[in-house]
Design a protein around this motif. Structure first.
Motif, PDB file in Angstrom:
ATOM      1  N   PRO A   6       1.265   2.028 -15.588  1.00 53.39           N
ATOM      2  CA  PRO A   6      -0.087   2.565 -15.400  1.00 53.39           C
ATOM      3  C   PRO A   6      -1.033   1.591 -14.714  1.00 53.39           C
ATOM      4  O   PRO A   6      -2.091   1.989 -14.228  1.00 53.39           O
ATOM      5  CB  PRO A   6      -0.547   2.860 -16.836  1.00 53.39           C
ATOM      6  CG  PRO A   6       0.290   1.979 -17.698  1.00 53.39           C
ATOM      7  CD  PRO A   6       1.615   1.870 -17.005  1.00 53.39           C
ATOM      8  N   THR A   7      -0.676   0.292 -14.657  1.00 48.18           N
ATOM      9  CA  THR A   7      -1.545  -0.685 -13.998  1.00 48.18           C
ATOM     10  C   THR A   7      -1.234  -0.825 -12.516  1.00 48.18           C
ATOM     11  O   THR A   7      -1.957  -1.504 -11.791  1.00 48.18           O
ATOM     12  CB  THR A   7      -1.413  -2.061 -14.670  1.00 48.18           C
ATOM     13  OG1 THR A   7      -0.065  -2.538 -14.528  1.00 48.18           O
ATOM     14  CG2 THR A   7      -1.752  -1.975 -16.147  1.00 48.18           C
ATOM     15  N   ALA A   8      -0.145  -0.209 -12.046  1.00 43.87           N
ATOM     16  CA  ALA A   8       0.226  -0.298 -10.632  1.00 43.87           C
ATOM     17  C   ALA A   8      -0.599   0.700  -9.826  1.00 43.87           C
ATOM     18  O   ALA A   8      -0.791   1.848 -10.236  1.00 43.87           O
ATOM     19  CB  ALA A   8       1.712  -0.019 -10.457  1.00 43.87           C
ATOM     20  N   ASP A   9      -1.076   0.281  -8.667  1.00 42.11           N
ATOM     21  CA  ASP A   9      -1.934   1.127  -7.846  1.00 42.11           C
ATOM     22  C   ASP A   9      -1.235   2.424  -7.445  1.00 42.11           C
ATOM     23  O   ASP A   9      -0.262   2.402  -6.689  1.00 42.11           O
ATOM     24  CB  ASP A   9      -2.342   0.386  -6.570  1.00 42.11           C
ATOM     25  CG  ASP A   9      -3.120  -0.894  -6.846  1.00 42.11           C
ATOM     26  OD1 ASP A   9      -4.018  -0.854  -7.696  1.00 42.11           O
ATOM     27  OD2 ASP A   9      -2.809  -1.920  -6.222  1.00 42.11           O
ATOM     28  N   ASP A  10      -1.732   3.551  -7.948  1.00 43.28           N
ATOM     29  CA  ASP A  10      -1.329   4.890  -7.488  1.00 43.28           C
ATOM     30  C   ASP A  10       0.154   5.201  -7.637  1.00 43.28           C
ATOM     31  O   ASP A  10       0.640   6.170  -7.059  1.00 43.28           O
ATOM     32  CB  ASP A  10      -1.725   5.083  -6.017  1.00 43.28           C
ATOM     33  CG  ASP A  10      -3.212   4.930  -5.797  1.00 43.28           C
ATOM     34  OD1 ASP A  10      -3.971   5.605  -6.498  1.00 43.28           O
ATOM     35  OD2 ASP A  10      -3.608   4.127  -4.933  1.00 43.28           O
ATOM     36  N   GLU A  11       0.920   4.418  -8.419  1.00 48.12           N
ATOM     37  CA  GLU A  11       2.349   4.680  -8.549  1.00 48.12           C
ATOM     38  C   GLU A  11       2.610   6.061  -9.156  1.00 48.12           C
ATOM     39  O   GLU A  11       3.416   6.837  -8.642  1.00 48.12           O
ATOM     40  CB  GLU A  11       3.022   3.608  -9.399  1.00 48.12           C
ATOM     41  CG  GLU A  11       4.530   3.796  -9.519  1.00 48.12           C
ATOM     42  CD  GLU A  11       5.195   2.701 -10.339  1.00 48.12           C
ATOM     43  OE1 GLU A  11       6.020   1.968  -9.770  1.00 48.12           O
ATOM     44  OE2 GLU A  11       4.885   2.580 -11.551  1.00 48.12           O
ATOM     45  N   ALA A  12       1.921   6.352 -10.257  1.00 49.15           N
ATOM     46  CA  ALA A  12       2.138   7.630 -10.932  1.00 49.15           C
ATOM     47  C   ALA A  12       1.696   8.798 -10.051  1.00 49.15           C
ATOM     48  O   ALA A  12       2.380   9.822  -9.954  1.00 49.15           O
ATOM     49  CB  ALA A  12       1.395   7.656 -12.260  1.00 49.15           C
ATOM     50  N   THR A  13       0.533   8.652  -9.388  1.00 47.13           N
ATOM     51  CA  THR A  13       0.015   9.732  -8.544  1.00 47.13           C
ATOM     52  C   THR A  13       0.932   9.998  -7.367  1.00 47.13           C
ATOM     53  O   THR A  13       1.187  11.155  -7.000  1.00 47.13           O
ATOM     54  CB  THR A  13      -1.394   9.371  -8.037  1.00 47.13           C
ATOM     55  OG1 THR A  13      -2.215   8.984  -9.141  1.00 47.13           O
ATOM     56  CG2 THR A  13      -2.029  10.557  -7.339  1.00 47.13           C
ATOM     57  N   ALA A  14       1.449   8.932  -6.758  1.00 42.90           N
ATOM     58  CA  ALA A  14       2.351   9.102  -5.613  1.00 42.90           C
ATOM     59  C   ALA A  14       3.649   9.782  -6.030  1.00 42.90           C
ATOM     60  O   ALA A  14       4.165  10.649  -5.315  1.00 42.90           O
ATOM     61  CB  ALA A  14       2.644   7.743  -4.985  1.00 42.90           C
ATOM     62  N   LEU A  15       4.167   9.403  -7.186  1.00 45.11           N
ATOM     63  CA  LEU A  15       5.408  10.013  -7.661  1.00 45.11           C
ATOM     64  C   LEU A  15       5.191  11.493  -7.965  1.00 45.11           C
ATOM     65  O   LEU A  15       6.006  12.344  -7.582  1.00 45.11           O
ATOM     66  CB  LEU A  15       5.893   9.277  -8.905  1.00 45.11           C
ATOM     67  CG  LEU A  15       7.224   9.752  -9.501  1.00 45.11           C
ATOM     68  CD1 LEU A  15       8.349   9.594  -8.493  1.00 45.11           C
ATOM     69  CD2 LEU A  15       7.545   8.980 -10.775  1.00 45.11           C
ATOM     70  N   ARG A  16       4.086  11.794  -8.628  1.00 44.71           N
ATOM     71  CA  ARG A  16       3.808  13.199  -8.946  1.00 44.71           C
ATOM     72  C   ARG A  16       3.631  14.023  -7.666  1.00 44.71           C
ATOM     73  O   ARG A  16       4.097  15.165  -7.576  1.00 44.71           O
ATOM     74  CB  ARG A  16       2.552  13.292  -9.814  1.00 44.71           C
ATOM     75  CG  ARG A  16       2.365  14.652 -10.473  1.00 44.71           C
ATOM     76  CD  ARG A  16       1.144  14.656 -11.369  1.00 44.71           C
ATOM     77  NE  ARG A  16       1.300  13.762 -12.504  1.00 44.71           N
ATOM     78  CZ  ARG A  16       1.976  14.069 -13.608  1.00 44.71           C
ATOM     79  NH1 ARG A  16       2.587  15.247 -13.698  1.00 44.71           N
ATOM     80  NH2 ARG A  16       2.044  13.213 -14.604  1.00 44.71           N
ATOM     81  N   ARG A  17       2.993  13.449  -6.657  1.00 49.81           N
ATOM     82  CA  ARG A  17       2.799  14.170  -5.396  1.00 49.81           C
ATOM     83  C   ARG A  17       4.131  14.445  -4.715  1.00 49.81           C
ATOM     84  O   ARG A  17       4.344  15.533  -4.161  1.00 49.81           O
ATOM     85  CB  ARG A  17       1.899  13.352  -4.468  1.00 49.81           C
ATOM     86  CG  ARG A  17       1.545  14.092  -3.186  1.00 49.81           C
ATOM     87  CD  ARG A  17       0.763  13.228  -2.219  1.00 49.81           C
ATOM     88  NE  ARG A  17       1.565  12.106  -1.731  1.00 49.81           N
ATOM     89  CZ  ARG A  17       1.155  11.262  -0.785  1.00 49.81           C
ATOM     90  NH1 ARG A  17      -0.051  11.398  -0.259  1.00 49.81           N
ATOM     91  NH2 ARG A  17       1.943  10.268  -0.397  1.00 49.81           N
ATOM     92  N   GLU A  41       0.851  -1.187   0.000  1.00 47.84           N
ATOM     93  CA  GLU A  41       0.000   0.000   0.000  1.00 47.84           C
ATOM     94  C   GLU A  41       0.885   1.235   0.000  1.00 47.84           C
ATOM     95  O   GLU A  41       1.683   1.444   0.923  1.00 47.84           O
ATOM     96  CB  GLU A  41      -0.906   0.002   1.238  1.00 47.84           C
ATOM     97  CG  GLU A  41      -1.801   1.232   1.336  1.00 47.84           C
ATOM     98  CD  GLU A  41      -2.680   1.164   2.573  1.00 47.84           C
ATOM     99  OE1 GLU A  41      -3.792   0.610   2.472  1.00 47.84           O
ATOM    100  OE2 GLU A  41      -2.242   1.644   3.644  1.00 47.84           O
ATOM    101  N   THR A  42       0.767   2.053  -1.041  1.00 46.28           N
ATOM    102  CA  THR A  42       1.564   3.271  -1.144  1.00 46.28           C
ATOM    103  C   THR A  42       1.125   4.267  -0.077  1.00 46.28           C
ATOM    104  O   THR A  42      -0.079   4.492   0.123  1.00 46.28           O
ATOM    105  CB  THR A  42       1.391   3.894  -2.539  1.00 46.28           C
ATOM    106  OG1 THR A  42       1.805   2.947  -3.524  1.00 46.28           O
ATOM    107  CG2 THR A  42       2.221   5.156  -2.676  1.00 46.28           C
ATOM    108  N   ALA A  43       2.083   4.850   0.621  1.00 39.77           N
ATOM    109  CA  ALA A  43       1.769   5.805   1.687  1.00 39.77           C
ATOM    110  C   ALA A  43       0.912   6.945   1.147  1.00 39.77           C
ATOM    111  O   ALA A  43       1.234   7.555   0.125  1.00 39.77           O
ATOM    112  CB  ALA A  43       3.062   6.358   2.292  1.00 39.77           C
TER     113      ALA A  43
END
Length: 327
Positions: free
Chosen positions: A206-217, A153-155
């Motif tokens: 793009p199929t990994a849960d929230d990887e892109a969003t977490a990195l952008r944040r 689970e990504t923080a």
């Protein structure tokens, strides 16, 4: 014929998910699909039955009278199919046979975990299902298609944990490192500030849960704006990193491919929680304890094999490895 039946049952599950969640977006997450894919599937189903099954508004998706009629017939079919599949799997294992269905994210710890399970349970039919998405693994658990699953689970981005599914934390905050070319200007540094990689394209799945969003944040928190490359194929991603075209997040236990190095990021801006998930009451507590211990031992092995991770653990004073905290 069987494939066609399975396809039609998947369509019915999709309709039920939309009705239950009240949203195509939420249903797509529950089913482990993208929203556009589910929308396309819904349009095909409506074309087949000859009418609208849901009305769409800013408040969500709601069944039409035709939709209610289809759903009232779909739910018993899905329940019967689930019972049929479960019975068939039990028969395939054999009367009195033992079976353990494991799910996992991709991790170097999986091989050692399976090896320990096979050694401890030699007469058990053990299977493994690998997924990029932990949300998908949790859904497979909830629908009795898996017995246990190793998930992350990504923080800052909680997983969609179905009712009845429980998790036991293995690592509360595993850092995400970065994989970059051995020729990269920052490769010689033992720890790399995120700002030093702001000009690099970052590969995300793009199929990994929230990887892109977490990195952008993480970049936004540092006042930076990254360029993201969506690459699903792991081989292509590794080659792009090795030739210096991009960098990408990496697990600290990952084994660097030729031409690359893996380094920690300053301040650990990206972390994930690792846990073992199971359905409540699906396995005896003693067996869950043993599976957790097997996974922990396998993880410690691969953590100890990574020089960069061992160094990070020592700096943090972690008790995970025998040498950690010795300095």
């Amino acid at each position: 014929m069987l494939a066609r039946v399975e396809l039609e049952v998947r369509h019915l599950r999709a309709l039920c998910a939309i009705a239950d969640t009240g949203s195509v977006r939420k249903a797509a997450v529950q089913l482990g699909m993208t929203q556009p894919s589910l929308t396309t599937q819904l349009r095909r189903i409506e074309s087949t039955v000859g009418g609208l099954l849901f009305t769409r508004s800013q408040h969500g998706s709601h069944p039409t009278p035709l939709g209610h009629s289809v759903l009232s017939r779909a739910r018993p079919i899905i329940a019967e199919m689930a019972a049929l599949v479960a019975a068939a799997r039990d028969a395939a294992v054999g009367v009195g046979g033992l079976r353990l269905r494991i799910g996992s994210i991709g991790s170097r710890a999986v091989t050692g975990w399976l090896r320990r399970i096979h050694r401890r349970l030699p007469d058990t039919d053990t299977t493994i299902h690998i997924e990029v998405s932990s949300n998908t693994l949790l859904q497979l658990l909830a629908t009795n298609q898996l017995d246990v699953a190793f998930v992350h689970e990504t923080a800052g981005f909680p997983l969609n944990v179905p009712e009845g599914v429980e998790r036991r934390v293995l690592i509360a905050a595993e850092p995400r490192f970065v994989s970059l070319s051995a020729t990269h200007a920052a490769a010689a540094r033992p720890v790399i500030p995120l700002a030093d990689l702001a000009g690099d394209p970052w590969i995300v799945d793009p199929t990994a849960d929230d990887e892109a969003t977490a990195l952008r944040r993480a970049f936004m928190a540092a006042g930076l704006d990254p360029r993201l490359l969506h690459v699903r194929d792991n081989t292509t991603a590794a080659e792009l990193v090795a030739c210096g075209e991009a960098v990408r997040p990496a697990a600290p236990t990952a084994d660097p491919v030729p031409g690359t190095v893996i380094r920690p990021l300053s301040g650990d801006p990206l972390t994930t929680q690792l846990s073992l998930a199971s359905r409540r009451g699906s396995l005896p507590l003693r067996e869950l304890d043993a599976l957790y211990a097997d996974l922990t031992a396998a993880y410690v092995d691969v953590a100890g094999a990574s020089a960069a991770y061992r160094s990070w653990l020592d700096r943090k004073g972690s008790p995970l490895l025998p040498s950690a905290g010795s300095r």
